[in-house]
Write an enzyme that holds these catalytic residues in place. Structure first.
Site, PDB file in Angstrom:
ATOM      1  N   GLY A 278       0.806  -1.228   0.000  1.00  0.00           N
ATOM      2  CA  GLY A 278       0.000   0.000   0.000  1.00  0.00           C
ATOM      3  C   GLY A 278       0.834   1.270   0.000  1.00  0.00           C
ATOM      4  CB  ILE A 279       0.185   4.486   1.726  1.00  0.00           C
ATOM      5  CG1 ILE A 279      -1.182   4.769   1.058  1.00  0.00           C
ATOM      6  CG2 ILE A 279       0.931   5.789   1.980  1.00  0.00           C
ATOM      7  CD1 ILE A 279      -2.164   5.555   1.908  1.00  0.00           C
TER       8      ILE A 279
ATOM      9  CG  ASP B  16       2.873  -5.983  16.378  1.00  0.00           C
ATOM     10  OD1 ASP B  16       2.627  -4.759  16.455  1.00  0.00           O
ATOM     11  OD2 ASP B  16       1.997  -6.864  16.438  1.00  0.00           O
TER      12      ASP B  16
ATOM     13  CB  ALA C 178       2.365   0.718  10.732  1.00  0.00           C
TER      14      ALA C 178
ATOM     15  CG  ASN D 113     -23.612  -1.707  16.669  1.00  0.00           C
ATOM     16  OD1 ASN D 113     -24.426  -1.818  17.584  1.00  0.00           O
ATOM     17  ND2 ASN D 113     -23.962  -1.413  15.419  1.00  0.00           N
TER      18      ASN D 113
ATOM     19  CE1 TYR E 261      -7.315   4.726   9.985  1.00  0.00           C
ATOM     20  CE2 TYR E 261      -8.786   6.421   9.110  1.00  0.00           C
ATOM     21  CZ  TYR E 261      -7.618   5.675   9.010  1.00  0.00           C
ATOM     22  OH  TYR E 261      -6.775   5.861   7.943  1.00  0.00           O
TER      23      TYR E 261
ATOM     24  CE  LYS F  85      -4.649   6.910  10.607  1.00  0.00           C
ATOM     25  NZ  LYS F  85      -3.231   6.597  10.408  1.00  0.00           N
TER      26      LYS F  85
HETATM   27  P1  NAD Z   1      -2.622  -1.000   4.308  1.00  0.00           P
HETATM   28  O1  NAD Z   1      -3.563  -1.736   5.207  1.00  0.00           O
HETATM   29  O2  NAD Z   1      -2.636  -1.321   2.856  1.00  0.00           O
HETATM   30  O3  NAD Z   1      -1.116  -1.162   4.843  1.00  0.00           O
HETATM   31  C1  NAD Z   1      -0.791  -0.950   6.195  1.00  0.00           C
HETATM   32  C2  NAD Z   1       0.510  -1.669   6.505  1.00  0.00           C
HETATM   33  O4  NAD Z   1       0.769  -1.465   7.901  1.00  0.00           O
HETATM   34  C3  NAD Z   1       0.432  -3.171   6.266  1.00  0.00           C
HETATM   35  O5  NAD Z   1       1.551  -3.627   5.532  1.00  0.00           O
HETATM   36  C4  NAD Z   1       0.405  -3.750   7.663  1.00  0.00           C
HETATM   37  O6  NAD Z   1       0.978  -5.057   7.774  1.00  0.00           O
HETATM   38  C5  NAD Z   1       1.197  -2.716   8.432  1.00  0.00           C
HETATM   39  N1  NAD Z   1       0.899  -2.780   9.872  1.00  0.00           N
HETATM   40  C6  NAD Z   1      -0.340  -2.846  10.442  1.00  0.00           C
HETATM   41  N2  NAD Z   1      -0.204  -2.993  11.780  1.00  0.00           N
HETATM   42  C7  NAD Z   1       1.124  -3.031  12.046  1.00  0.00           C
HETATM   43  C8  NAD Z   1       1.878  -3.180  13.228  1.00  0.00           C
HETATM   44  N3  NAD Z   1       1.280  -3.352  14.407  1.00  0.00           N
HETATM   45  N4  NAD Z   1       3.229  -3.164  13.159  1.00  0.00           N
HETATM   46  C9  NAD Z   1       3.846  -3.006  11.959  1.00  0.00           C
HETATM   47  N5  NAD Z   1       3.180  -2.863  10.792  1.00  0.00           N
HETATM   48  C10 NAD Z   1       1.833  -2.882  10.837  1.00  0.00           C
HETATM   49  O7  NAD Z   1      -2.917   0.531   4.580  1.00  0.00           O
HETATM   50  P2  NAD Z   1      -2.689   1.804   3.627  1.00  0.00           P
HETATM   51  O8  NAD Z   1      -3.960   2.107   2.933  1.00  0.00           O
HETATM   52  O9  NAD Z   1      -1.445   1.662   2.832  1.00  0.00           O
HETATM   53  O10 NAD Z   1      -2.499   2.946   4.731  1.00  0.00           O
HETATM   54  C11 NAD Z   1      -1.245   3.388   5.205  1.00  0.00           C
HETATM   55  C12 NAD Z   1      -1.466   4.527   6.175  1.00  0.00           C
HETATM   56  O11 NAD Z   1      -2.204   5.570   5.546  1.00  0.00           O
HETATM   57  C13 NAD Z   1      -2.276   4.118   7.409  1.00  0.00           C
HETATM   58  O12 NAD Z   1      -1.776   4.806   8.544  1.00  0.00           O
HETATM   59  C14 NAD Z   1      -3.664   4.620   7.076  1.00  0.00           C
HETATM   60  O13 NAD Z   1      -4.442   4.865   8.218  1.00  0.00           O
HETATM   61  C15 NAD Z   1      -3.351   5.904   6.311  1.00  0.00           C
HETATM   62  N6  NAD Z   1      -4.440   6.334   5.438  1.00  0.00           N
HETATM   63  C16 NAD Z   1      -4.834   5.589   4.363  1.00  0.00           C
HETATM   64  C17 NAD Z   1      -5.867   6.053   3.560  1.00  0.00           C
HETATM   65  C18 NAD Z   1      -6.339   5.315   2.347  1.00  0.00           C
HETATM   66  O14 NAD Z   1      -7.213   5.821   1.629  1.00  0.00           O
HETATM   67  N7  NAD Z   1      -5.806   4.128   2.034  1.00  0.00           N
HETATM   68  C19 NAD Z   1      -6.503   7.255   3.864  1.00  0.00           C
HETATM   69  C20 NAD Z   1      -6.090   7.966   4.973  1.00  0.00           C
HETATM   70  C21 NAD Z   1      -5.042   7.510   5.751  1.00  0.00           C
END
Ligand code: NAD
Length: 445
Positions: free
Chosen positions: A216-217, A259, A287, A297, A351, A355
Protein backbone atom coordinates in the site's frame (compact mmCIF):
# COMPACT_ATOMS: atom_id res chain seq x y z
CA UNK A 1 -20.03 -7.23 -14.43
CA UNK A 2 -17.59 -4.78 -12.79
CA UNK A 3 -18.41 -1.15 -13.61
CA UNK A 4 -15.39 1.06 -14.20
CA UNK A 5 -16.82 4.55 -13.88
CA UNK A 6 -13.71 6.36 -15.11
CA UNK A 7 -13.43 4.18 -18.25
CA UNK A 8 -17.14 4.73 -18.88
CA UNK A 9 -17.07 8.57 -18.71
CA UNK A 10 -13.99 8.58 -20.96
CA UNK A 11 -15.75 6.53 -23.66
CA UNK A 12 -17.57 8.48 -26.40
CA UNK A 13 -21.14 7.65 -25.19
CA UNK A 14 -20.08 8.07 -21.55
CA UNK A 15 -18.55 11.48 -22.25
CA UNK A 16 -21.78 12.54 -23.98
CA UNK A 17 -24.00 11.36 -21.11
CA UNK A 18 -21.71 12.88 -18.46
CA UNK A 19 -21.67 16.18 -20.32
CA UNK A 20 -25.49 16.28 -20.51
CA UNK A 21 -26.12 15.16 -16.92
CA UNK A 22 -23.26 16.86 -15.10
CA UNK A 23 -21.67 13.58 -13.91
CA UNK A 24 -18.07 14.00 -12.71
CA UNK A 25 -15.48 13.61 -15.48
CA UNK A 26 -12.09 13.01 -13.85
CA UNK A 27 -8.96 14.12 -15.69
CA UNK A 28 -6.05 11.70 -16.00
CA UNK A 29 -3.61 13.55 -13.71
CA UNK A 30 -0.01 13.89 -14.97
CA UNK A 31 2.36 12.52 -12.29
CA UNK A 32 6.13 13.03 -11.94
CA UNK A 33 6.93 10.11 -14.28
CA UNK A 34 4.79 11.80 -16.98
CA UNK A 35 6.20 15.28 -16.34
CA UNK A 36 9.58 15.22 -14.59
CA UNK A 37 10.32 18.90 -15.34
CA UNK A 38 10.42 20.96 -12.12
CA UNK A 39 7.74 23.35 -13.35
CA UNK A 40 5.22 23.46 -16.19
CA UNK A 41 5.81 26.49 -18.39
CA UNK A 42 5.06 29.10 -19.38
CA UNK A 43 5.18 30.38 -15.82
CA UNK A 44 3.36 33.59 -14.98
CA UNK A 45 4.55 35.37 -11.83
CA UNK A 46 2.14 38.04 -10.60
CA UNK A 47 2.94 40.51 -7.82
CA UNK A 48 4.56 43.88 -7.34
CA UNK A 49 6.86 43.19 -4.38
CA UNK A 50 10.58 42.58 -4.30
CA UNK A 51 9.81 38.97 -3.29
CA UNK A 52 7.81 38.52 -6.52
CA UNK A 53 10.95 39.52 -8.47
CA UNK A 54 13.09 37.12 -6.46
CA UNK A 55 10.70 34.19 -6.82
CA UNK A 56 10.44 34.87 -10.56
CA UNK A 57 14.25 34.64 -10.72
CA UNK A 58 14.13 31.35 -8.79
CA UNK A 59 11.50 29.94 -11.17
CA UNK A 60 13.62 31.04 -14.12
CA UNK A 61 16.39 28.79 -12.79
CA UNK A 62 13.91 25.88 -12.94
CA UNK A 63 12.30 26.74 -16.29
CA UNK A 64 13.37 29.07 -19.08
CA UNK A 65 9.95 30.57 -19.78
CA UNK A 66 8.93 32.90 -16.93
CA UNK A 67 6.70 35.92 -17.65
CA UNK A 68 5.54 38.86 -15.54
CA UNK A 69 2.52 39.62 -17.78
CA UNK A 70 -0.07 37.30 -19.32
CA UNK A 71 -0.74 39.48 -22.39
CA UNK A 72 0.62 37.41 -25.26
CA UNK A 73 0.25 33.89 -23.83
CA UNK A 74 -2.15 31.40 -25.43
CA UNK A 75 -1.62 28.75 -22.76
CA UNK A 76 -0.21 28.93 -19.22
CA UNK A 77 1.33 26.08 -17.25
CA UNK A 78 1.84 27.74 -13.87
CA UNK A 79 0.68 30.91 -12.14
CA UNK A 80 2.50 32.06 -9.02
CA UNK A 81 0.75 34.94 -7.22
CA UNK A 82 2.90 36.77 -4.69
CA UNK A 83 0.88 38.82 -2.20
CA UNK A 84 3.34 39.20 0.67
CA UNK A 85 3.03 42.98 1.07
CA UNK A 86 -0.73 43.47 1.13
CA UNK A 87 -1.95 45.38 4.18
CA UNK A 88 -5.60 45.99 3.19
CA UNK A 89 -7.99 43.86 1.10
CA UNK A 90 -7.96 46.51 -1.66
CA UNK A 91 -4.21 45.99 -2.13
CA UNK A 92 -4.87 42.73 -3.98
CA UNK A 93 -6.40 44.57 -6.99
CA UNK A 94 -3.30 45.39 -9.06
CA UNK A 95 -1.93 41.84 -8.71
CA UNK A 96 -5.18 39.94 -9.28
CA UNK A 97 -6.51 42.20 -12.09
CA UNK A 98 -5.18 40.20 -15.04
CA UNK A 99 -5.49 36.83 -13.40
CA UNK A 100 -9.00 35.71 -14.50
CA UNK A 101 -7.98 35.76 -18.17
CA UNK A 102 -4.82 33.83 -17.39
CA UNK A 103 -6.69 31.29 -15.22
CA UNK A 104 -8.85 30.50 -18.26
CA UNK A 105 -5.78 29.41 -20.23
CA UNK A 106 -4.36 26.79 -17.87
CA UNK A 107 -2.79 23.70 -19.45
CA UNK A 108 -3.63 20.12 -18.44
CA UNK A 109 -2.24 19.58 -14.93
CA UNK A 110 -1.50 23.29 -14.48
CA UNK A 111 -0.50 24.81 -11.16
CA UNK A 112 -1.59 27.92 -9.27
CA UNK A 113 0.40 28.82 -6.14
CA UNK A 114 -0.17 31.82 -3.90
CA UNK A 115 2.64 33.08 -1.67
CA UNK A 116 1.50 35.38 1.13
CA UNK A 117 1.98 36.20 4.80
CA UNK A 118 0.28 34.13 7.54
CA UNK A 119 -2.87 35.71 8.94
CA UNK A 120 -1.59 36.19 12.49
CA UNK A 121 -1.30 39.99 12.55
CA UNK A 122 -2.79 42.11 15.37
CA UNK A 123 -3.91 44.73 12.84
CA UNK A 124 -7.47 43.95 11.61
CA UNK A 125 -6.82 45.51 8.17
CA UNK A 126 -3.64 43.56 7.62
CA UNK A 127 -5.08 40.35 9.00
CA UNK A 128 -8.23 40.60 6.86
CA UNK A 129 -6.11 41.11 3.74
CA UNK A 130 -3.96 38.10 4.57
CA UNK A 131 -6.81 35.82 5.65
CA UNK A 132 -8.64 36.50 2.38
CA UNK A 133 -5.92 34.75 0.40
CA UNK A 134 -6.90 31.37 1.91
CA UNK A 135 -10.53 31.63 0.76
CA UNK A 136 -9.29 32.79 -2.64
CA UNK A 137 -6.89 29.91 -3.26
CA UNK A 138 -9.32 27.27 -1.95
CA UNK A 139 -11.94 28.61 -4.37
CA UNK A 140 -9.54 28.52 -7.32
CA UNK A 141 -8.93 24.85 -6.47
CA UNK A 142 -12.68 24.22 -6.66
CA UNK A 143 -13.09 26.08 -9.96
CA UNK A 144 -9.97 24.68 -11.68
CA UNK A 145 -10.43 22.18 -14.49
CA UNK A 146 -8.32 19.52 -16.24
CA UNK A 147 -6.20 18.55 -13.28
CA UNK A 148 -5.05 22.05 -12.39
CA UNK A 149 -4.35 22.45 -8.68
CA UNK A 150 -4.23 25.57 -6.50
CA UNK A 151 -2.34 25.75 -3.20
CA UNK A 152 -1.02 28.47 -0.91
CA UNK A 153 2.24 29.04 0.92
CA UNK A 154 1.77 31.08 4.10
CA UNK A 155 4.94 32.64 5.43
CA UNK A 156 5.13 33.99 8.99
CA UNK A 157 6.39 37.53 9.61
CA UNK A 158 10.11 37.39 10.23
CA UNK A 159 10.66 34.48 7.85
CA UNK A 160 12.27 35.48 4.55
CA UNK A 161 10.51 34.56 1.32
CA UNK A 162 13.91 33.25 0.19
CA UNK A 163 13.99 30.75 3.08
CA UNK A 164 14.64 27.13 1.99
CA UNK A 165 11.23 26.07 3.35
CA UNK A 166 9.48 28.62 1.10
CA UNK A 167 11.53 27.55 -1.92
CA UNK A 168 10.97 23.86 -1.06
CA UNK A 169 7.20 24.34 -0.80
CA UNK A 170 7.17 26.27 -4.09
CA UNK A 171 9.17 23.54 -5.80
CA UNK A 172 6.76 20.86 -4.51
CA UNK A 173 3.54 22.71 -5.34
CA UNK A 174 4.59 23.68 -8.89
CA UNK A 175 5.78 20.16 -9.72
CA UNK A 176 3.77 17.16 -10.88
CA UNK A 177 4.60 15.52 -7.52
CA UNK A 178 1.70 17.42 -5.95
CA UNK A 179 -0.87 16.09 -8.48
CA UNK A 180 -3.44 15.13 -5.79
CA UNK A 181 -2.76 18.03 -3.39
CA UNK A 182 -5.12 20.90 -4.04
CA UNK A 183 -6.97 23.57 -2.07
CA UNK A 184 -4.36 23.36 0.70
CA UNK A 185 -2.09 25.80 2.47
CA UNK A 186 1.30 25.10 3.98
CA UNK A 187 2.62 27.42 6.66
CA UNK A 188 6.28 28.29 6.98
CA UNK A 189 6.56 29.34 10.59
CA UNK A 190 10.30 29.09 11.18
CA UNK A 191 13.50 29.56 9.26
CA UNK A 192 15.46 26.34 9.05
CA UNK A 193 16.53 23.45 6.96
CA UNK A 194 18.51 24.12 3.83
CA UNK A 195 18.48 23.56 0.09
CA UNK A 196 19.44 20.12 -1.23
CA UNK A 197 22.69 19.86 -3.18
CA UNK A 198 20.75 18.27 -6.05
CA UNK A 199 17.00 18.84 -6.30
CA UNK A 200 16.55 15.69 -8.39
CA UNK A 201 17.94 13.59 -5.51
CA UNK A 202 16.75 15.70 -2.61
CA UNK A 203 17.15 12.87 -0.06
CA UNK A 204 20.71 11.96 -1.03
CA UNK A 205 22.67 11.08 2.09
CA UNK A 206 19.57 10.79 4.28
CA UNK A 207 18.44 7.63 6.09
CA UNK A 208 14.70 7.12 6.58
CA UNK A 209 12.70 4.41 8.38
CA UNK A 210 9.15 3.68 7.17
CA UNK A 211 6.71 1.54 9.19
CA UNK A 212 3.98 -0.55 7.56
CA UNK A 213 6.03 -0.62 4.37
CA UNK A 214 5.20 -4.12 3.04
CA UNK A 215 2.30 -2.89 0.92
CA UNK A 216 0.00 0.00 0.00
CA UNK A 217 1.02 3.53 0.83
CA UNK A 218 4.03 2.39 2.90
CA UNK A 219 5.52 0.46 -0.04
CA UNK A 220 4.98 3.47 -2.31
CA UNK A 221 6.69 5.70 0.25
CA UNK A 222 9.70 3.36 0.42
CA UNK A 223 10.02 3.22 -3.38
CA UNK A 224 9.74 7.01 -3.69
CA UNK A 225 12.28 7.69 -0.94
CA UNK A 226 14.76 5.39 -2.68
CA UNK A 227 14.04 7.08 -6.02
CA UNK A 228 14.84 10.41 -4.31
CA UNK A 229 18.22 9.18 -3.06
CA UNK A 230 17.53 8.00 0.52
CA UNK A 231 18.84 4.91 2.29
CA UNK A 232 15.62 3.26 3.52
CA UNK A 233 14.74 0.88 6.34
CA UNK A 234 11.35 -0.79 5.86
CA UNK A 235 9.46 -2.21 8.82
CA UNK A 236 6.36 -4.40 8.94
CA UNK A 237 4.82 -7.22 10.98
CA UNK A 238 6.39 -10.69 10.72
CA UNK A 239 3.16 -11.86 8.98
CA UNK A 240 4.03 -9.56 6.05
CA UNK A 241 7.65 -10.82 6.04
CA UNK A 242 7.75 -12.21 2.52
CA UNK A 243 6.26 -9.07 0.90
CA UNK A 244 8.71 -7.04 2.98
CA UNK A 245 11.76 -8.98 1.84
CA UNK A 246 10.58 -8.90 -1.79
CA UNK A 247 10.34 -5.12 -1.58
CA UNK A 248 13.69 -4.87 0.20
CA UNK A 249 15.31 -6.82 -2.64
CA UNK A 250 13.54 -4.75 -5.29
CA UNK A 251 14.64 -1.35 -3.97
CA UNK A 252 17.76 -2.19 -1.96
CA UNK A 253 16.20 -1.36 1.42
CA UNK A 254 16.91 -2.86 4.85
CA UNK A 255 13.96 -4.99 6.05
CA UNK A 256 12.95 -5.03 9.71
CA UNK A 257 10.24 -7.45 10.85
CA UNK A 258 8.54 -6.09 13.90
CA UNK A 259 5.13 -5.39 15.40
CA UNK A 260 5.15 -1.71 16.38
CA UNK A 261 2.71 -2.39 19.22
CA UNK A 262 5.32 -4.44 21.12
CA UNK A 263 6.11 -2.53 24.33
CA UNK A 264 9.82 -2.50 23.48
CA UNK A 265 9.45 -1.73 19.73
CA UNK A 266 11.19 1.66 20.11
CA UNK A 267 14.13 0.16 21.98
CA UNK A 268 14.43 -2.61 19.39
CA UNK A 269 14.52 -0.04 16.58
CA UNK A 270 17.22 1.92 18.43
CA UNK A 271 19.22 -1.30 18.98
CA UNK A 272 18.93 -2.14 15.28
CA UNK A 273 20.17 1.34 14.31
CA UNK A 274 23.06 1.10 16.78
CA UNK A 275 24.03 -2.36 15.52
CA UNK A 276 24.20 -1.00 11.96
CA UNK A 277 25.81 2.27 13.06
CA UNK A 278 23.01 4.30 11.48
CA UNK A 279 21.41 7.58 12.53
CA UNK A 280 17.97 8.50 11.23
CA UNK A 281 17.30 11.66 9.26
CA UNK A 282 13.58 10.93 9.07
CA UNK A 283 11.02 8.51 10.51
CA UNK A 284 7.70 7.86 8.77
CA UNK A 285 4.92 6.49 10.98
CA UNK A 286 2.82 4.92 8.24
CA UNK A 287 1.60 1.63 9.77
CA UNK A 288 -2.09 1.89 10.51
CA UNK A 289 -5.23 -0.20 10.72
CA UNK A 290 -9.00 0.28 10.52
CA UNK A 291 -11.59 -1.72 12.45
CA UNK A 292 -14.77 0.10 11.48
CA UNK A 293 -18.10 -0.15 13.30
CA UNK A 294 -20.75 2.41 14.18
CA UNK A 295 -19.92 3.68 17.63
CA UNK A 296 -23.11 2.25 19.17
CA UNK A 297 -21.75 -1.22 18.29
CA UNK A 298 -18.08 -0.53 19.03
CA UNK A 299 -16.51 -3.09 21.36
CA UNK A 300 -13.46 -2.41 23.49
CA UNK A 301 -11.13 -4.59 21.43
CA UNK A 302 -11.95 -2.73 18.23
CA UNK A 303 -11.33 0.58 19.96
CA UNK A 304 -8.12 -0.42 21.72
CA UNK A 305 -6.44 -2.16 18.80
CA UNK A 306 -6.85 0.86 16.51
CA UNK A 307 -5.65 3.28 19.19
CA UNK A 308 -2.67 1.07 19.95
CA UNK A 309 -1.39 0.68 16.36
CA UNK A 310 -2.32 4.15 15.08
CA UNK A 311 -1.16 6.36 17.93
CA UNK A 312 -0.02 4.73 21.19
CA UNK A 313 2.74 2.74 19.47
CA UNK A 314 3.97 5.88 17.70
CA UNK A 315 4.22 7.80 20.97
CA UNK A 316 6.21 4.99 22.61
CA UNK A 317 8.57 4.74 19.63
CA UNK A 318 9.08 8.51 19.58
CA UNK A 319 10.01 8.48 23.27
CA UNK A 320 12.63 5.80 22.65
CA UNK A 321 14.04 7.67 19.65
CA UNK A 322 14.21 10.94 21.57
CA UNK A 323 16.02 9.23 24.44
CA UNK A 324 18.59 7.76 22.03
CA UNK A 325 21.57 9.18 20.17
CA UNK A 326 20.25 7.88 16.85
CA UNK A 327 18.60 11.05 15.47
CA UNK A 328 20.53 13.13 12.97
CA UNK A 329 20.54 16.93 12.75
CA UNK A 330 17.65 18.15 10.57
CA UNK A 331 15.55 15.17 11.67
CA UNK A 332 12.05 15.00 10.16
CA UNK A 333 9.22 13.00 11.68
CA UNK A 334 6.19 12.45 9.46
CA UNK A 335 3.07 10.63 10.58
CA UNK A 336 0.04 9.48 8.63
CA UNK A 337 -3.19 11.14 9.74
CA UNK A 338 -6.39 11.00 7.67
CA UNK A 339 -9.20 13.26 6.53
CA UNK A 340 -11.32 11.09 8.87
CA UNK A 341 -9.30 12.64 11.68
CA UNK A 342 -9.86 16.13 10.27
CA UNK A 343 -13.64 15.92 9.90
CA UNK A 344 -14.77 12.64 11.47
CA UNK A 345 -16.27 9.76 9.51
CA UNK A 346 -19.31 7.65 10.37
CA UNK A 347 -18.25 4.16 11.42
CA UNK A 348 -14.72 5.27 12.30
CA UNK A 349 -14.88 6.78 15.81
CA UNK A 350 -11.82 4.74 16.86
CA UNK A 351 -9.86 5.55 13.69
CA UNK A 352 -10.85 9.24 13.71
CA UNK A 353 -9.75 9.50 17.36
CA UNK A 354 -6.38 7.97 16.48
CA UNK A 355 -5.84 10.20 13.45
CA UNK A 356 -6.85 13.43 15.24
CA UNK A 357 -4.45 12.28 17.94
CA UNK A 358 -1.66 12.06 15.33
CA UNK A 359 -2.25 15.71 14.45
CA UNK A 360 -2.06 16.62 18.13
CA UNK A 361 1.09 14.56 18.53
CA UNK A 362 3.02 16.30 15.75
CA UNK A 363 1.89 19.75 16.92
CA UNK A 364 3.47 19.10 20.34
CA UNK A 365 6.44 17.13 19.07
CA UNK A 366 7.66 19.70 16.51
CA UNK A 367 8.79 22.31 19.08
CA UNK A 368 10.61 19.57 21.04
CA UNK A 369 12.43 18.44 17.89
CA UNK A 370 13.09 22.06 16.89
CA UNK A 371 15.50 22.31 19.83
CA UNK A 372 17.75 19.93 17.88
CA UNK A 373 17.07 21.33 14.40
CA UNK A 374 14.27 18.89 13.58
CA UNK A 375 10.55 19.08 13.00
CA UNK A 376 7.42 16.94 12.89
CA UNK A 377 4.43 17.10 10.57
CA UNK A 378 1.51 14.93 9.50
CA UNK A 379 0.02 14.02 6.15
CA UNK A 380 -3.73 13.44 5.95
CA UNK A 381 -4.67 11.37 2.90
CA UNK A 382 -8.25 11.44 1.67
CA UNK A 383 -9.49 8.58 -0.47
CA UNK A 384 -6.46 6.64 -1.75
CA UNK A 385 -6.78 3.48 -3.88
CA UNK A 386 -5.35 0.75 -1.59
CA UNK A 387 -6.23 -2.57 0.08
CA UNK A 388 -7.55 -0.54 3.01
CA UNK A 389 -10.12 1.35 0.89
CA UNK A 390 -11.01 -1.79 -1.11
CA UNK A 391 -12.77 -2.91 2.09
CA UNK A 392 -15.34 -0.07 1.74
CA UNK A 393 -18.66 -1.21 0.19
CA UNK A 394 -18.69 -0.44 -3.61
CA UNK A 395 -21.36 2.28 -3.72
CA UNK A 396 -19.92 4.13 -0.73
CA UNK A 397 -16.44 3.75 -2.21
CA UNK A 398 -17.59 5.31 -5.50
CA UNK A 399 -19.10 8.26 -3.62
CA UNK A 400 -15.93 8.85 -1.56
CA UNK A 401 -13.81 8.62 -4.69
CA UNK A 402 -15.76 11.40 -6.45
CA UNK A 403 -16.22 13.67 -3.40
CA UNK A 404 -13.27 15.92 -4.10
CA UNK A 405 -12.37 18.67 -6.52
CA UNK A 406 -10.37 16.30 -8.76
CA UNK A 407 -13.27 13.78 -8.87
CA UNK A 408 -11.10 10.71 -8.33
CA UNK A 409 -9.22 8.68 -5.74
CA UNK A 410 -5.55 9.41 -5.20
CA UNK A 411 -2.72 6.92 -5.66
CA UNK A 412 -0.34 5.70 -2.94
CA UNK A 413 2.33 7.52 -4.95
CA UNK A 414 0.60 10.86 -4.29
CA UNK A 415 0.94 10.38 -0.54
CA UNK A 416 4.50 9.13 -1.00
CA UNK A 417 5.56 12.22 -2.98
CA UNK A 418 4.27 14.48 -0.19
CA UNK A 419 6.08 12.45 2.45
CA UNK A 420 9.33 12.49 0.52
CA UNK A 421 9.04 16.27 0.37
CA UNK A 422 8.38 16.51 4.14
CA UNK A 423 11.39 14.25 4.88
CA UNK A 424 13.70 16.54 2.93
CA UNK A 425 16.14 19.18 4.15
CA UNK A 426 14.07 22.21 3.06
CA UNK A 427 11.07 21.06 5.13
CA UNK A 428 12.56 22.39 8.40
CA UNK A 429 10.24 25.42 8.53
CA UNK A 430 6.92 23.53 8.71
CA UNK A 431 6.21 23.09 12.38
CA UNK A 432 3.63 20.53 13.51
CA UNK A 433 1.27 20.88 10.59
CA UNK A 434 -1.04 18.49 8.79
CA UNK A 435 -0.94 18.63 5.01
CA UNK A 436 -3.88 17.00 3.27
CA UNK A 437 -3.39 14.83 0.17
CA UNK A 438 -7.01 14.47 -0.75
CA UNK A 439 -7.82 16.29 -4.01
CA UNK A 440 -9.61 18.85 -1.78
CA UNK A 441 -11.94 16.29 -0.29
CA UNK A 442 -15.26 17.87 0.65
CA UNK A 443 -14.91 16.73 4.24
CA UNK A 444 -16.51 19.69 6.00
CA UNK A 445 -15.72 20.10 9.64
P1 NAD B 1 -2.62 -1.00 4.31
O1 NAD B 1 -3.56 -1.74 5.21
O2 NAD B 1 -2.64 -1.32 2.86
O3 NAD B 1 -1.12 -1.16 4.84
C1 NAD B 1 -0.79 -0.95 6.20
C2 NAD B 1 0.51 -1.67 6.51
O4 NAD B 1 0.77 -1.46 7.90
C3 NAD B 1 0.43 -3.17 6.27
O5 NAD B 1 1.55 -3.63 5.53
C4 NAD B 1 0.40 -3.75 7.66
O6 NAD B 1 0.98 -5.06 7.77
C5 NAD B 1 1.20 -2.72 8.43
N1 NAD B 1 0.90 -2.78 9.87
C6 NAD B 1 -0.34 -2.85 10.44
N2 NAD B 1 -0.20 -2.99 11.78
C7 NAD B 1 1.12 -3.03 12.05
C8 NAD B 1 1.88 -3.18 13.23
N3 NAD B 1 1.28 -3.35 14.41
N4 NAD B 1 3.23 -3.16 13.16
C9 NAD B 1 3.85 -3.01 11.96
N5 NAD B 1 3.18 -2.86 10.79
C10 NAD B 1 1.83 -2.88 10.84
O7 NAD B 1 -2.92 0.53 4.58
P2 NAD B 1 -2.69 1.80 3.63
O8 NAD B 1 -3.96 2.11 2.93
O9 NAD B 1 -1.44 1.66 2.83
O10 NAD B 1 -2.50 2.95 4.73
C11 NAD B 1 -1.24 3.39 5.20
C12 NAD B 1 -1.47 4.53 6.17
O11 NAD B 1 -2.20 5.57 5.55
C13 NAD B 1 -2.28 4.12 7.41
O12 NAD B 1 -1.78 4.81 8.54
C14 NAD B 1 -3.66 4.62 7.08
O13 NAD B 1 -4.44 4.86 8.22
C15 NAD B 1 -3.35 5.90 6.31
N6 NAD B 1 -4.44 6.33 5.44
C16 NAD B 1 -4.83 5.59 4.36
C17 NAD B 1 -5.87 6.05 3.56
C18 NAD B 1 -6.34 5.32 2.35
O14 NAD B 1 -7.21 5.82 1.63
N7 NAD B 1 -5.81 4.13 2.03
C19 NAD B 1 -6.50 7.25 3.86
C20 NAD B 1 -6.09 7.97 4.97
C21 NAD B 1 -5.04 7.51 5.75
Amino acid sequence: MKLDYTAFVRSAPGKFIAGKTGLPQPTDLPRFADRPQPVLGPVLVLGTSQAAEELAAQLLEWDGDVRRHADDLDKIGTIVVVLDEISAPGDTGPTIRDMPGAFKKMKLGGRVVTVSRTANSDDPHVNAARAGVEGFVRTLAKEARYGTTANGILVDDGVSLRDPSVIGALRFFVSAKSAFVTGQTLRVSAEGGGLPAVWEAHLQGRTVLVTGAARGIGAAIARTLVRDGAKVIILDVPGAGSALSDLANEIGAIPLQMDITAENAGERIVDELTKRDLTLDAFVHNAGITRDKYFANMDEDRWNSVIDVNIAAQLRINDALLASDRLGDDFRLVSLASTSGVAGNAGQANYAYSKSAVMGMVAALAPILAERGGTANAVAPGFIETEMTKKIPPMQREIFRRSNSLKQGGLPLDVAETISFLCSLPAGGYVGQTLRVCGQNLVGR
